[in-house]
Design a protein around this motif. Structure first.
Motif, PDB file in Angstrom:
ATOM      1  N   PRO A   1      45.083  -0.661  22.520  1.00  0.00           N
ATOM      2  CA  PRO A   1      43.837  -0.285  21.849  1.00  0.00           C
ATOM      3  C   PRO A   1      42.630  -0.291  22.781  1.00  0.00           C
ATOM      4  O   PRO A   1      41.785   0.609  22.707  1.00  0.00           O
ATOM      5  CB  PRO A   1      43.706  -1.350  20.747  1.00  0.00           C
ATOM      6  N   VAL A   2      42.522  -1.292  23.662  1.00  0.00           N
ATOM      7  CA  VAL A   2      41.379  -1.319  24.564  1.00  0.00           C
ATOM      8  C   VAL A   2      41.470  -0.194  25.592  1.00  0.00           C
ATOM      9  O   VAL A   2      40.458   0.336  26.056  1.00  0.00           O
ATOM     10  CB  VAL A   2      41.250  -2.697  25.259  1.00  0.00           C
ATOM     11  N   SER A   3      42.694   0.221  25.927  1.00  0.00           N
ATOM     12  CA  SER A   3      42.868   1.363  26.819  1.00  0.00           C
ATOM     13  C   SER A   3      42.341   2.640  26.173  1.00  0.00           C
ATOM     14  O   SER A   3      41.761   3.495  26.847  1.00  0.00           O
ATOM     15  CB  SER A   3      44.340   1.524  27.185  1.00  0.00           C
TER      16      SER A   3
ATOM     17  N   GLY B   1      40.113  -1.246  31.113  1.00  0.00           N
ATOM     18  CA  GLY B   1      39.895  -2.014  29.898  1.00  0.00           C
ATOM     19  C   GLY B   1      40.013  -3.493  30.159  1.00  0.00           C
ATOM     20  O   GLY B   1      40.766  -3.938  31.029  1.00  0.00           O
ATOM     21  N   SER B   2      39.244  -4.284  29.395  1.00  0.00           N
ATOM     22  CA  SER B   2      39.379  -5.733  29.431  1.00  0.00           C
ATOM     23  C   SER B   2      40.274  -6.141  28.279  1.00  0.00           C
ATOM     24  O   SER B   2      40.136  -5.642  27.170  1.00  0.00           O
ATOM     25  CB  SER B   2      38.014  -6.405  29.280  1.00  0.00           C
ATOM     26  N   HIS B   3      41.189  -7.048  28.531  1.00  0.00           N
ATOM     27  CA  HIS B   3      42.130  -7.451  27.484  1.00  0.00           C
ATOM     28  C   HIS B   3      41.783  -8.797  26.877  1.00  0.00           C
ATOM     29  O   HIS B   3      42.647  -9.452  26.306  1.00  0.00           O
ATOM     30  CB  HIS B   3      43.557  -7.484  28.043  1.00  0.00           C
TER      31      HIS B   3
ATOM     32  N   VAL C   1      32.030   2.520  41.905  1.00  0.00           N
ATOM     33  CA  VAL C   1      31.375   2.080  40.672  1.00  0.00           C
ATOM     34  C   VAL C   1      32.451   1.965  39.582  1.00  0.00           C
ATOM     35  O   VAL C   1      33.215   2.894  39.366  1.00  0.00           O
ATOM     36  CB  VAL C   1      30.294   3.079  40.232  1.00  0.00           C
ATOM     37  N   THR C   2      32.526   0.805  38.934  1.00  0.00           N
ATOM     38  CA  THR C   2      33.623   0.525  38.014  1.00  0.00           C
ATOM     39  C   THR C   2      33.094  -0.001  36.687  1.00  0.00           C
ATOM     40  O   THR C   2      32.281  -0.913  36.662  1.00  0.00           O
ATOM     41  CB  THR C   2      34.598  -0.485  38.625  1.00  0.00           C
ATOM     42  N   ALA C   3      33.598   0.604  35.602  1.00  0.00           N
ATOM     43  CA  ALA C   3      33.232   0.178  34.249  1.00  0.00           C
ATOM     44  C   ALA C   3      34.376  -0.601  33.631  1.00  0.00           C
ATOM     45  O   ALA C   3      35.538  -0.197  33.730  1.00  0.00           O
ATOM     46  CB  ALA C   3      32.894   1.388  33.386  1.00  0.00           C
ATOM     47  N   VAL C   4      34.042  -1.707  32.990  1.00  0.00           N
ATOM     48  CA  VAL C   4      35.007  -2.507  32.241  1.00  0.00           C
ATOM     49  C   VAL C   4      34.651  -2.364  30.768  1.00  0.00           C
ATOM     50  O   VAL C   4      33.549  -2.723  30.346  1.00  0.00           O
ATOM     51  CB  VAL C   4      34.982  -3.981  32.655  1.00  0.00           C
ATOM     52  N   VAL C   5      35.600  -1.847  29.987  1.00  0.00           N
ATOM     53  CA  VAL C   5      35.354  -1.563  28.568  1.00  0.00           C
ATOM     54  C   VAL C   5      36.190  -2.504  27.727  1.00  0.00           C
ATOM     55  O   VAL C   5      37.363  -2.744  28.031  1.00  0.00           O
ATOM     56  CB  VAL C   5      35.733  -0.088  28.257  1.00  0.00           C
ATOM     57  N   ARG C   6      35.602  -3.035  26.635  1.00  0.00           N
ATOM     58  CA  ARG C   6      36.360  -3.912  25.749  1.00  0.00           C
ATOM     59  C   ARG C   6      36.407  -3.297  24.353  1.00  0.00           C
ATOM     60  O   ARG C   6      35.646  -2.463  24.006  1.00  0.00           O
ATOM     61  CB  ARG C   6      35.773  -5.299  25.691  1.00  0.00           C
TER      62      ARG C   6
END
Length: 279
Positions: A152-154, A248-250, A274-279
């Protein structure tokens, strides 16, 4: 989630790169920008008041300077100076933000030193997506890389990456990585059928994760990559020539929210772009 893009400001040189990245996105998305700097380390020692007052004044001057430097084209810029633990204060600020942007003094690929713990804790604990900007020039790079694993986070990471790729006019490079089980020593080589099925299942999962993007973003170029190997190594290999990477952050629950999944942590630990971490 709020409307503002929040940027954590420090006295490090990379702070300007972070501010510039966030300001450009704020202009294009027509969002307000909030610059936050945090003065930490106060313990209440005798004689500390004058030191703290000087540090707060210096912090105000720093953040106001950055605000005046980027204020143009109708961009709404707010500033805030906080006292306390920088990690906790930025995590708190993320609760009312659309995006949190922080800089990293990690200079990119080829450096031996991995990224420090503060940035990882901020990325893990934030309530909104976090973008980490390295102290490296990304000029000439192309593409938005997103790691896809079907979770889901992916799915959220794919949605974020697709929107960014469309905004930037860049191809979306969606990569799904499969890793075979470690073969027993007495087994020899893997059965060909096993390897073929692993690759096929991964390709099917990738296609499912990307379904619908073409209709939502008709002009978006989507590059599908199914790779065998270890995810963070594959992602960082592609990130080295990319404009942006999204993972994604798990984290789950009250405690796990402050822990990154191992792949996300490894990607940030060897920050290639540049890197984004999405939750």
């Amino acid at each position: 989630m709020g409307e503002a893009i929040v940027v954590g400001i420090t006295d490090a040189a990379v702070a300007r790169r972070a501010v510039d990245w966030a300001a450009q996105r704020a202009r294009e998305r027509r969002r307000p920008l909030e610059l936050v700097t945090v003065v930490g380390g106060a313990v209440g020692a005798v004689g500390e008041d004058s030191v703290l007052a000087a540090a707060l004044e210096e912090a105000r001057e720093r953040v106001e300077h950055e605000a005046s430097r980027i204020a143009a084209d109708g961009l709404v810029v707010r500033t805030r100076v906080e006292r306390g633990n920088p990690v906790a204060k930025l995590v708190d600020a993320s609760a009312d933000a659309a995006l949190l942007v922080i800089g990293s003094d990690y200079p990119g690929q080829g450096s031996r030193a991995a990224r420090g713990a503060h940035g990882l804790r901020i990325a893990a604990g934030a309530h909104c997506p976090v973008v980490v900007v390295p102290d490296a020039d990304a000029a000439g790079r192309s593409g938005v890389v997103v790691g896809v694993d079907g979770s889901p986070v992916s799915e959220k990471a794919v949605a974020f990456a697709a929107a960014e790729a469309d905004r930037l006019g860049e191809p979306l490079i969606a990569v799904a990585v499969w890793t075979p089980l470690e073969a027993p020593r007495n087994m020899g080589s893997y059965p060909a059928e096993y390897l073929e099925n692993m690759e096929k299942l991964t390709a099917e999962a990738l296609a499912l994760s990307l379904a619908g993007l073409g209709s939502r973003y008709p002009d978006l170029e989507i590059v599908r990559k199914v790779e065998r190997g270890y995810p963070s190594q594959i992602i960082n290999g592609l990130a080295g020539s990319a404009r942006l990477t999204v993972v994604g952050s798990h984290g789950r629950g009250a405690l796990a929210r402050f822990l990154l999944g191992s792949i996300s942590q490894e990607v940030l630990g060897r920050l290639a772009t540049v890197t984004a971490v999405v939750r």
